[in-house]
Design a protein around this motif. Sequence first.
Motif, mmCIF file in Angstrom:
data_model
loop_
_atom_site.group_PDB
_atom_site.id
_atom_site.type_symbol
_atom_site.label_atom_id
_atom_site.label_comp_id
_atom_site.label_asym_id
_atom_site.label_seq_id
_atom_site.Cartn_x
_atom_site.Cartn_y
_atom_site.Cartn_z
ATOM 1 N N GLU A 25 0.477 -1.391 -0.404
ATOM 2 C CA GLU A 25 -0.308 0.055 -0.086
ATOM 3 C C GLU A 25 0.729 1.315 0.044
ATOM 4 O O GLU A 25 0.332 2.471 -0.597
ATOM 5 N N VAL A 26 2.161 1.461 0.217
ATOM 6 C CA VAL A 26 2.739 2.231 0.810
ATOM 7 C C VAL A 26 3.370 2.737 -0.374
ATOM 8 O O VAL A 26 4.075 3.353 -0.506
ATOM 9 N N LEU A 27 3.773 1.583 -1.498
ATOM 10 C CA LEU A 27 4.782 1.507 -2.467
ATOM 11 C C LEU A 27 4.899 3.181 -3.441
ATOM 12 O O LEU A 27 5.779 3.424 -4.041
ATOM 13 N N GLN A 29 4.095 5.559 -2.384
ATOM 14 C CA GLN A 29 4.306 6.961 -1.993
ATOM 15 C C GLN A 29 5.492 6.770 -2.136
ATOM 16 O O GLN A 29 6.289 8.214 -2.325
ATOM 17 N N LEU A 30 6.460 5.331 -2.221
ATOM 18 C CA LEU A 30 7.733 5.730 -1.949
ATOM 19 C C LEU A 30 8.440 6.241 -3.524
ATOM 20 O O LEU A 30 9.318 6.828 -3.887
ATOM 21 N N CYS A 31 7.303 5.885 -4.641
ATOM 22 C CA CYS A 31 7.132 6.294 -6.179
ATOM 23 C C CYS A 31 7.848 8.013 -6.088
ATOM 24 O O CYS A 31 8.311 8.137 -6.323
ATOM 25 N N GLY A 32 6.690 8.401 -5.450
ATOM 26 C CA GLY A 32 6.798 9.608 -5.625
ATOM 27 C C GLY A 32 8.036 10.317 -4.666
ATOM 28 O O GLY A 32 8.485 11.290 -5.493
ATOM 29 N N VAL A 60 10.539 -0.264 -9.161
ATOM 30 C CA VAL A 60 10.648 -0.327 -6.957
ATOM 31 C C VAL A 60 9.098 -2.341 -7.146
ATOM 32 O O VAL A 60 10.181 -2.673 -6.131
ATOM 33 N N ALA A 61 8.699 -2.363 -9.151
ATOM 34 C CA ALA A 61 7.817 -3.446 -8.702
ATOM 35 C C ALA A 61 8.896 -5.037 -8.972
ATOM 36 O O ALA A 61 9.235 -5.551 -7.987
ATOM 37 N N LEU A 62 10.195 -4.711 -9.961
ATOM 38 C CA LEU A 62 11.232 -5.682 -10.316
ATOM 39 C C LEU A 62 11.997 -5.683 -8.914
ATOM 40 O O LEU A 62 12.135 -7.206 -8.712
ATOM 41 N N HIS A 63 12.489 -5.081 -8.250
ATOM 42 C CA HIS A 63 13.518 -5.442 -6.797
ATOM 43 C C HIS A 63 12.064 -5.354 -5.334
ATOM 44 O O HIS A 63 12.766 -6.930 -4.867
ATOM 45 N N TYR A 64 10.742 -5.526 -5.288
ATOM 46 C CA TYR A 64 10.078 -5.518 -4.914
ATOM 47 C C TYR A 64 9.542 -7.510 -4.785
ATOM 48 O O TYR A 64 9.594 -8.009 -3.860
ATOM 49 N N VAL A 65 9.489 -7.580 -6.401
ATOM 50 C CA VAL A 65 8.885 -9.400 -6.606
ATOM 51 C C VAL A 65 10.508 -10.025 -7.514
ATOM 52 O O VAL A 65 9.886 -11.284 -6.324
ATOM 53 N N PHE A 66 11.405 -9.955 -7.726
ATOM 54 C CA PHE A 66 12.330 -11.030 -7.284
ATOM 55 C C PHE A 66 13.364 -10.556 -6.359
ATOM 56 O O PHE A 66 13.755 -9.313 -5.933
#
Length: 641
Positions: A25-27, A29-32, A60-66
């Motif tokens: 849910e906070v990702l 915000q992190l992207c901003g 962000v998504a790549l490092h979050y998932v992998f």
Amino acid sequence: MTESSKTPLLDGIASPRDLRALPKEVLPQLCGELRRELIDIVSVTGGHLGSSLGVVELSVALHYVFNTPDDRLIWDVGHQAYIHKLLTGRRDRMRTLRQGGGLSGFTKRSESEYDPFGAAHSSTSISAGCGFAVARDLKGDKNKVVAVIGDGSMSAGMAYEAMNNAGAADTPLIVILNDNDMSIAPPVGALSAHLSRLVSSRSYRDVRRLAKRLALKLPRPLAVAARRFEEYARGLFTGGTLFEELGFYYVGPIDGHNLEHLIPVLENVRDMQTGPILVHVVTQKGKGYAPAEASADKYHGVTKFNVLTGEMKKPKTNLPSYTSVFADALIAEAKADPRIVAVTAAMPAGTGLDRFANEFPARCFDVGIAEQHAVTFAAGMAAEGLKPFCAIYSSFLQRAYDQVMHDVALQNLPVRFAIDRAGLVGADGATHAGSFDVTYLSTLPNMVVMAAADEVELMHMVSTQAHYDENPTAVRYPRGEGVGLDRPFIGTPLEIGKGRIVCEGTSIAILSLGTRLAPALDAAEKLSAYGLSTTVADARFAKPLDHDLIRRLAKEHELLITVEENAVGGFAAHVLQFLAQEGLLDGGLKVRPMTLPDKFQNHDTPERQYIEAGLDSSGIVHTALAALGRSKDAAAVTRFG
């Protein structure tokens, strides 16, 4: 508000492990926070802004998932990787980006374990990824390999060669196509996201495998029809038929800025145990920063800029760049000769051909990131009597060397090569330095190779190319500004293979090729303080050599120094071979070749790079004094003078 409080989530991330501990849910915000941090950093350092802004959510998504770095994340055209660097423990050094002793502007193996493969040129990630995947299988490991290609890289043939190989190998490999400027994607949105999640889900794949097994039991005509219908249906709703034909399981297109769509798809493909998969992600260059969104090409690579206005800080000098001088010269020649055409490989602004295209839109061709095709395309036009100018950076032209040899030089077709970024290039470092073109072109029969000493000489050399049809020609010139000479409206053709004496002396001869002429003249003035009279000559041509000029310099001087912005094996090698064949070394002549050092020089300012290489005026003085046995004087010469 303190500086640190503007980025509370980012402040807590020292590695991707910390990122993966955050709730989804906070990702956003992190992207901003990442976007604000990136804009602030690049406004100070300069660099590639638009591409990295476009991959914030994707990074962000790549490092979050992998599970990086165990899972290998391989970035194409590494200037997309600034956000990747921020997330992988390099935030505290990001304001050293592209500066001497600081972080590289690209991925670099020696910089971080999170950079498994260095990249600065394009279209290498799938080939490298295929190699990583095969190595993993042979070692019995289970990690994932993810190659992120995009920013125009899919226009290069190497990408398709790699996909063809990977599809045939049928080993697990995930390719992320970051489609930010190619216009190959149908509209993305909720329906597209739903379809992408569907086709990447286990249930869909199970149904598809079941359908294939059932098709095997059908009569052949029905089986073929069923398979074609399934491919047609997938292509109709999701696209990707080309990639499926190459052996990839296609998923997409999907909005690369919507984490709610992106993360579930990446999780699905991560858990697949099948062969190669391509995930088609659509992003926007410059996303989140209005000036970059409005002008993706302008903000692809930027100098320092004002964050509030987007206005880039202009250089203090009013001197024209060599790139703009080339553009002016070519436009002037093209106005007089309708046979002149221009070719670039995805660098219209970088080579100045955007201005040519404005004047002659039907005579300018941007072929995409496809240097090999650009060269042979130009050769085809030359064979039909046109006068193609092929404008490509020195380090990029290396990618088309086979075509330069077979399709141009061997057939002696008068293609005109305009080689920008020759010599050292400063912040872009070793990957973009034009260190080898004199060597790799001068070794080819039929080639005429020129190097401009200043902006007026560049105009004359462009005019020489425009009027010379006997052989292929090349003119090299550096990144940066000229020396401030008054320029004519149009250049004057030079006599092929003839240099010039710039100043006369009696003891030392300096034979310069290219823009080291100015330091050579400065060195001659400094040497006069030691009682040494110096001749300075501008070779103009690396091939053919001016034999008469070289004979004169060798016979009339005690010491001959050659100076070039090129690696060992270039201009000096040809001069030395001529001197040896003529017996001009037998009478005691001292010869000292000055070239770029035999190493890959790290990024820094061009001035400091040339000092490090010894190709500044003090380096030339030091070389001269040492060659003449004046070791004490040589030792006293400051290398920073």
